[in-house]
Design a protein around this motif. Sequence first.
Motif, short mmCIF file in Angstrom:
data_model
loop_
_atom_site.label_atom_id
_atom_site.label_comp_id
_atom_site.label_asym_id
_atom_site.label_seq_id
_atom_site.Cartn_x
_atom_site.Cartn_y
_atom_site.Cartn_z
N SER A 100 68.25 35.54 18.86
CA SER A 100 67.23 34.50 18.86
C SER A 100 67.70 33.18 18.27
N VAL A 101 68.89 33.14 17.66
CA VAL A 101 69.39 31.86 17.12
C VAL A 101 70.53 31.32 17.97
N ALA A 102 70.81 31.98 19.11
CA ALA A 102 71.97 31.61 19.93
C ALA A 102 71.84 30.22 20.53
N THR A 103 70.62 29.77 20.79
CA THR A 103 70.44 28.47 21.42
C THR A 103 69.83 27.44 20.48
N SER A 104 69.63 27.81 19.24
CA SER A 104 68.99 26.88 18.30
C SER A 104 69.86 26.66 17.07
N LEU A 105 69.80 27.57 16.13
CA LEU A 105 70.49 27.40 14.85
C LEU A 105 72.01 27.47 14.98
N MET A 106 72.51 28.44 15.73
CA MET A 106 73.95 28.66 15.82
C MET A 106 74.73 27.44 16.31
N HIS A 158 71.33 33.36 1.81
CA HIS A 158 70.97 31.94 1.73
C HIS A 158 69.97 31.68 2.85
N LEU A 159 68.76 31.32 2.47
CA LEU A 159 67.70 31.08 3.45
C LEU A 159 68.01 29.82 4.26
N LEU A 160 67.94 29.96 5.59
CA LEU A 160 68.20 28.83 6.49
C LEU A 160 66.93 28.27 7.10
N GLU A 161 66.06 29.15 7.54
CA GLU A 161 64.83 28.72 8.20
C GLU A 161 63.68 29.64 7.82
N ALA A 221 62.09 42.84 26.09
CA ALA A 221 63.32 42.09 26.29
C ALA A 221 64.26 42.27 25.08
N THR A 222 65.44 41.68 25.17
CA THR A 222 66.40 41.74 24.09
C THR A 222 66.62 40.39 23.41
N ASP A 223 65.93 39.35 23.88
CA ASP A 223 66.09 38.04 23.25
C ASP A 223 64.85 37.21 23.50
N LEU A 224 64.64 36.22 22.63
CA LEU A 224 63.43 35.41 22.70
C LEU A 224 63.46 34.43 23.87
N ALA A 225 64.65 34.02 24.31
CA ALA A 225 64.71 33.11 25.45
C ALA A 225 64.17 33.78 26.71
N THR A 226 64.47 35.06 26.88
CA THR A 226 63.93 35.80 28.03
C THR A 226 62.42 35.93 27.92
N ILE A 227 61.95 36.20 26.71
CA ILE A 227 60.50 36.30 26.50
C ILE A 227 59.83 34.99 26.87
N ASP A 228 60.40 33.88 26.44
CA ASP A 228 59.84 32.57 26.77
C ASP A 228 59.77 32.37 28.29
N SER A 229 60.82 32.72 28.99
CA SER A 229 60.85 32.54 30.44
C SER A 229 59.78 33.39 31.13
N SER A 244 62.05 28.72 17.78
CA SER A 244 63.11 29.69 18.05
C SER A 244 63.70 29.56 19.44
N VAL A 245 63.00 28.85 20.34
CA VAL A 245 63.51 28.61 21.69
C VAL A 245 63.65 27.12 21.87
N ARG A 246 64.86 26.68 22.13
CA ARG A 246 65.14 25.25 22.23
C ARG A 246 65.35 24.86 23.70
N GLY A 247 64.80 23.70 24.04
CA GLY A 247 65.04 23.16 25.37
C GLY A 247 64.51 24.02 26.49
N ASN A 248 63.43 24.77 26.22
CA ASN A 248 62.90 25.65 27.27
C ASN A 248 62.23 24.84 28.37
N GLU A 249 62.38 25.29 29.57
CA GLU A 249 61.76 24.64 30.72
C GLU A 249 60.68 25.53 31.34
N SER A 250 60.27 26.55 30.59
CA SER A 250 59.31 27.50 31.15
C SER A 250 57.90 26.91 31.23
#
Length: 296
Positions: A100-106, A158-161, A221-229, A244-250
């Motif tokens: 879930s951080v693959a397209t945002s935080l990472m 270390h808390l990030l978000e 699903a296995t990731d939040l981007a798929t859930i968003d779609s 948690s989902v960045r730049g979604n076009e859904s």
Amino acid sequence: MHVEDLRWFVVLAEAEHLTEAAAALGTSQPNLSRSLRRVESAFGVQLFEREHRGVRLNPYGRLVLEAARAGTAAVDTARQRIDALLDPESGVVRLAFLHSVATSLMPDLLKAFRELAPNVRFALRQEAGHDIVHDLETGEAEIGIISPRPDPAVFGWHLLERQRLCLHVPPGHALADRRRVELAAAAEEPFVGLRPGFGFRRVTDELCRAAGFAPQLAFEATDLATIDSLVGAGLGVAIIPSGSVRGNESGAVSVPLAGVQARREIGLSWRLRTPLTPAAERFRTFVGERVPVSTG
């Protein structure tokens, strides 16, 4: 017998003279003789024929010489590779992170750090939270970006978000234009969620239980981007963390949940009693000093 004994054996085999080989190695002849005895004892045979002017390899010795050259070269290569890995300027950071951080935080973290240390490489593993904990325990990963926080007695943190939880609904949904929504209002809706075993799946199940219903899963699903779609396609609604989902076009809309104090916390974690490699320690320090906690 040690690796150095094999190195000395190679020098003696090439010099064919104890005194000359000892001088080349910067040691005494008795020390070299003792080293040779350890090598011969390890193989159980005499390796040299003694001659008036020096020593000469016998057939057993020639076999050992071939193996000794290959073995010491392999050890030297391994040491060079380890030295490279331990170099804070060009080492490798073994980093595991949530889907879930693959397209945002990472991307933000990696980009910022690479501007500071462009020669440091990353060995990345994208997986579920429980797998990240396992990788930290076994050493497959040195650092994890994970949620929820693992055992504080074992792992640093270390808390990030800290992300607000929202009800994610399709565009045009009856709840899409609300400022806040009670989770119970979606009790009859089909849900899209993560598969069992994911840490956030446990969070959503508990929230629904507290709201008085068990969600009817239309898809896991296995990731939040798929859930968003899938939510954007009208398959159902979902609980997801804000941002948690960045730049979604859904086109899906996230409506903050009312009456829910829970936040999803994402942080950097590492095993406390295992020293980090210099490159990993540099990355951990960078994140701890330069990345403020973000609250969604």
